[in-house]
Design an enzyme around this catalytic site. Structure first.
Site, PDB file in Angstrom:
ATOM      1  N   ASP A 194       0.845  -1.196   0.000  1.00  0.00           N
ATOM      2  CA  ASP A 194       0.000   0.000   0.000  1.00  0.00           C
ATOM      3  C   ASP A 194       0.881   1.247   0.000  1.00  0.00           C
ATOM      4  OD1 ASP A 194      -2.282   1.873   0.843  1.00  0.00           O
ATOM      5  OD2 ASP A 194      -3.297  -0.061   0.885  1.00  0.00           O
ATOM      6  N   HIS A 230      -3.655   5.920   3.827  1.00  0.00           N
ATOM      7  CA  HIS A 230      -4.370   4.742   3.335  1.00  0.00           C
ATOM      8  C   HIS A 230      -3.737   3.450   3.846  1.00  0.00           C
ATOM      9  CE1 HIS A 230      -5.940   1.901   0.243  1.00  0.00           C
ATOM     10  NE2 HIS A 230      -6.971   2.733   0.207  1.00  0.00           N
ATOM     11  N   ASN A 328     -14.129   0.430  -6.247  1.00  0.00           N
ATOM     12  CA  ASN A 328     -15.173   1.353  -5.803  1.00  0.00           C
ATOM     13  C   ASN A 328     -15.842   2.101  -6.942  1.00  0.00           C
ATOM     14  OD1 ASN A 328     -14.300   0.651  -3.247  1.00  0.00           O
ATOM     15  ND2 ASN A 328     -13.192   2.557  -2.893  1.00  0.00           N
ATOM     16  N   SER A 401     -11.311  -0.916  -0.035  1.00  0.00           N
ATOM     17  CA  SER A 401      -9.993  -0.913   0.610  1.00  0.00           C
ATOM     18  C   SER A 401     -10.107  -1.250   2.084  1.00  0.00           C
ATOM     19  CB  SER A 401      -9.340   0.465   0.485  1.00  0.00           C
ATOM     20  OG  SER A 401      -8.715   0.635  -0.755  1.00  0.00           O
TER      21      SER A 401
END
Length: 452
Positions: A194, A230, A328, A401
């Site tokens: 990530d 994130h 998404n 996520s």
């Protein structure tokens, strides 16, 4: 890989790679490509195939087999313009696609597939998330009002949140039965690829944390500082503490060894090559689970990447389960988009998102493309609280996520509970243990993930 700067092949973009900083790309819904190519070799030893490629083209190559668990460093590659991911049977090559296709026509080359290297991004809500959540609330209110016939009165807040008490633990940990599990993930290695981690976050003090940056142009390959948040949020859900500094509890597998692979820039963008490097490193490090809340959109009718599918197959064979966010891109109920790359690969566990009332999140992608490009399982993904870089420390956000690390953390609990189950066997037990939902398989797969 040679250092320097290469513009992407999109018509309008500021993004660069080889020192990639990321940025918006205006090529429709996609994020664009880097100009480099991914090559999949057949059953032959990839190093032998790469030698043939070198002889035919003069390309200079390096192999991740030379770096072991430490992963590759761009600085260590010198002037090479090809990198062989030895364990994956894949190479990243900086040469014209036309030349590669000519070579692929010769069966002796060992080349079985060629595809452009994509630009990927962290998967979360659109930039204008406040407006998006307002739209989400309006949609839920409309549904609620139409069902109870209350003449359009405002929905009480508890009707939208599911009235779950989160003073002790987040709703996601409650719905997945993580709080009831006697397992902690002790001894299990979980890699999260990530934007990195705030390693100085007080909730992670004393934990076993192994770090590696796979971003090109990074001077310090151990620096995984998370400027985006994130990655810290996803790691917190999967592997966060049992007793955080500030309640509620938000972490699932609180005694795992955390492997932080920074594959996305401080703007939240990266490339296929950085992801493959991270997966290769995770396999070499004997990680049981790889969690990836990243990707790129897929179009209706678009096939999955054969190169990432081979990567996932080899990972499973090596005992590593890859879990990835479905994407998404949907705007339910009017629009459902297909599961994105690389989660759409049959051998990568694709995760859809649910809200606290066990409804499909309006943004969650669905299994519209056949050939294995489906949602395999679902997890909590709306209004999820977890860790965040200092000074904020905690934040509540939404996305597939956020659902993905719920599955990754619970997979770690299953791995501890079943020491002999790894790879495909771990995949099976995670899915078999899920709780079914009265929703379409297209949207939630086998149901919501459940802790052992």
């Amino acid at each position: 890989m040679a250092r320097g700067t290469r513009k992407t092949n999109s018509a309008a973009t500021t993004a660069t790679v080889n020192g990639y900083t990321g940025g918006p790309v205006t090529d429709g819904r996609g994020l664009g490509t880097t100009g480099r190519m991914l090559v999949r070799f057949g059953t032959s030893d990839p190093s032998t195939c790469m030698k043939s490629l070198q002889q035919a083209t003069g390309v200079r190559a390096a192999s991740t087999a030379d770096f072991g668990e430490q992963g590759y460093s761009v600085q260590e590659l010198g002037g090479s313009n090809a990198l062989v991911f030895h364990r994956l049977g894949v190479a990243l090559v900086d040469m014209p696609a036309e030349q590669l296709h000519v070579l692929a026509a010769d069966a002796a080359s060992g080349i079985r597939a060629i595809e452009p290297e994509r630009i990927v991004q962290a998967i979360d809500l659109p930039a204008n998330s406040v407006e998006y959540l307002r739209g989400y609330r309006s949609a839920v209110e409309h549904l609620y009002n139409s069902m109870v016939g209350d003449g359009g009165r405002t929905v009480p807040e508890h009707a939208l949140t599911g009235a779950i008490d989160e003073s002790a633990a987040t709703w996601g940990l409650q719905k997945t039965k993580a709080l009831l599990s006697k397992f902690s993930g002790k001894g299990i290695r979980v890699a999260v690829l990530d934007t990195g981690l705030d390693v100085s976050h007080p909730d992670f003090a004393g934990r076993t944390i192994v770090t590696r940056s796979f971003l090109e142009g990074e001077e310090n390959q151990s620096d995984v500082h998370d400027a985006v948040g994130h990655g810290t949020h996803c790691i917190g859900t999967a592997c966060g503490p049992r007793a955080p500094g500030t309640p509620p509890r938000y972490g699932i597998a609180w005694e795992t060894d955390i492997y932080v692979g920074k594959v996305l820039s401080d703007e939240g963008f990266g490339t296929d090559g950085s992801i493959l490097a991270g997966i290769d490193w995770a396999i070499a490090s004997n990680c049981a689970i790889v969690s990836m809340s990243l990707g790129a959109p897929a179009e209706l009718g678009q096939s999955f990447s054969p190169i990432f599918e081979q990567t996932a197959e080899r990972a499973l064979a090596a005992g590593t389960l890859i879990v990835a966010a479905a994407g998404n891109d949907s705007r339910r109920p009017d629009l459902v988009r297909p599961v994105g790359h690389p989660a759409n690969c049959p051998s990568i566990m694709a995760v859809g998102a649910l809200d606290s009332s066990m409804a499909v999140a309006p943004f969650s992608c669905g299994g519209l493309n056949g050939d294995g490009a489906e949602v395999d399982i679902a997890g909590p993904g709306v209004q999820v609280r977890s860790s965040w870089p200092r000074q904020l420390l905690y934040r509540t956000i939404s996305g597939t996520s956020m659902a993905t690390p719920h599955v990754a953390g619970i997979a770690a609990l299953h791995a501890e509970a079943n020491p002999g189950l790894r790879g495909r066997a771990l995949w099976n037990i995670v899915r078999q243990s899920a709780s079914t939902l009265p929703l379409e398989h297209r949207d939630v797969g086998v149901g919501i993930v459940q802790a052992p």
